[in-house]
Design a protein around this motif. Structure first.
Motif, mmCIF file in Angstrom:
data_model
loop_
_atom_site.group_PDB
_atom_site.id
_atom_site.type_symbol
_atom_site.label_atom_id
_atom_site.label_comp_id
_atom_site.label_asym_id
_atom_site.label_seq_id
_atom_site.Cartn_x
_atom_site.Cartn_y
_atom_site.Cartn_z
ATOM 1 N N SER A 1 0.878 -1.179 0.109
ATOM 2 C CA SER A 1 0.097 -0.092 0.003
ATOM 3 C C SER A 1 0.976 1.376 0.194
ATOM 4 C CB SER A 1 -1.040 -0.062 1.207
ATOM 5 O OG SER A 1 -0.142 0.028 2.376
ATOM 6 N N MET A 2 0.252 2.359 -0.155
ATOM 7 C CA MET A 2 1.091 3.517 -0.156
ATOM 8 C C MET A 2 0.475 4.632 0.664
ATOM 9 S SD MET A 2 1.181 4.376 -4.367
ATOM 10 C CE MET A 2 -0.487 4.682 -4.741
ATOM 11 N N ILE A 3 1.340 5.187 1.741
ATOM 12 C CA ILE A 3 0.886 6.088 2.518
ATOM 13 C C ILE A 3 1.458 7.467 2.430
ATOM 14 C CG2 ILE A 3 1.270 6.344 5.291
ATOM 15 C CD1 ILE A 3 1.696 3.444 5.540
ATOM 16 N N PRO A 4 0.688 8.745 2.278
ATOM 17 C CA PRO A 4 1.154 9.976 1.903
ATOM 18 C C PRO A 4 1.982 10.430 3.244
ATOM 19 C CG PRO A 4 -1.280 9.777 2.409
ATOM 20 C CD PRO A 4 -0.792 8.332 2.350
ATOM 21 N N CYS A 5 2.858 11.231 3.103
ATOM 22 C CA CYS A 5 3.485 12.093 4.114
ATOM 23 C C CYS A 5 4.088 13.491 3.567
ATOM 24 C CB CYS A 5 4.675 11.215 4.913
ATOM 25 S SG CYS A 5 5.736 12.125 5.990
ATOM 26 N N ALA A 6 3.884 14.554 4.419
ATOM 27 C CA ALA A 6 4.208 15.563 3.916
ATOM 28 C C ALA A 6 5.147 16.281 4.931
ATOM 29 C CB ALA A 6 3.137 17.057 3.986
#
Length: 196
Positions: free
Chosen positions: A116-121
């Protein structure tokens, strides 16, 4: 099915006028891979106020799906690196929110075991009291073997907007787990004198 999130590659063209340089950012449509895994990134970069960014996982487990993001700003560059040390590539996007490409940020898409892909800023430098003194943009970003480096000139009171005299601030970040996701954590910040 696309998942929509709101988030605040390399193609820049400069047009010089009498007052300020205007920067046009070219469309991004690229595949970045490390081995068999990676990401296909598409962003038209037509408008500073709003752009659709599409990220399609390549070589991931079947449960990973394409994601669409509406972003404020334009993507100037995309890179991959293993930021969370799981052996799979993570996507790093450099996004600038103004027409002169001065104020930048970083968004990362972290692979979670290639499933899966997890967004982070990256936190906004303007809002961080540890590094915001003298900050007026002109951000530069680079990856250093799993770490993110941010550099920007330091402005002293009275400096002309094109002539900072306070040196360069370098900030090193590491990706760390955070409540089931990830976040950029500052490792250190240091100031160095101007090279002029």
């Amino acid at each position: 099915m696309k998942h929509l999130f709101f988030l605040l590659f390399s193609g820049l063209s400069f047009f010089f006028g009498s007052a300020n340089a205007q920067v046009l950012v070219n469309k991004i449509d690229s595949t970045l891979k490390n081995g068999k895994a990676g990401y296909h990134v598409i962003c038209r970069n037509k408008n500073v106020d709003q752009n659709e960014l599409t990220i399609r996982p390549v070589g991931f487990d079947n449960s990973a799906r394409e994601q669409g993001f509406m972003i404020r700003g334009r993507v100037t560059k995309a890179q991959i690196d293993d930021l969370n040390n799981d052996g799979y590539p993570d996507l790093v996007l450099y996004i600038y929110s103004d027409s002169n490409v001065l104020f930048g940020s970083v968004y990362a898409i972290i692979s979670s075991g290639n499933k899966s892909m997890i967004p982070c800023a990256l936190p906004d430098a303007m809002m961080d009291g540890k590094i915001n003194t003298g900050y007026k943009g002109h951000d530069e970003f680079s990856l250093l073997e799993g770490y993110l480096m941010q550099k920007f000139p330091i402005y002293k009171p009275g400096d002309d907007k094109n002539k900072p005299t306070g040196g360069i601030r370098s900030v090193l970040y590491k990706m760390v787990p955070d409540n089931g996701g990830f976040k950029f954590s500052m490792i250190r910040a240091s100031d160095s004198p101007n090279s002029n």
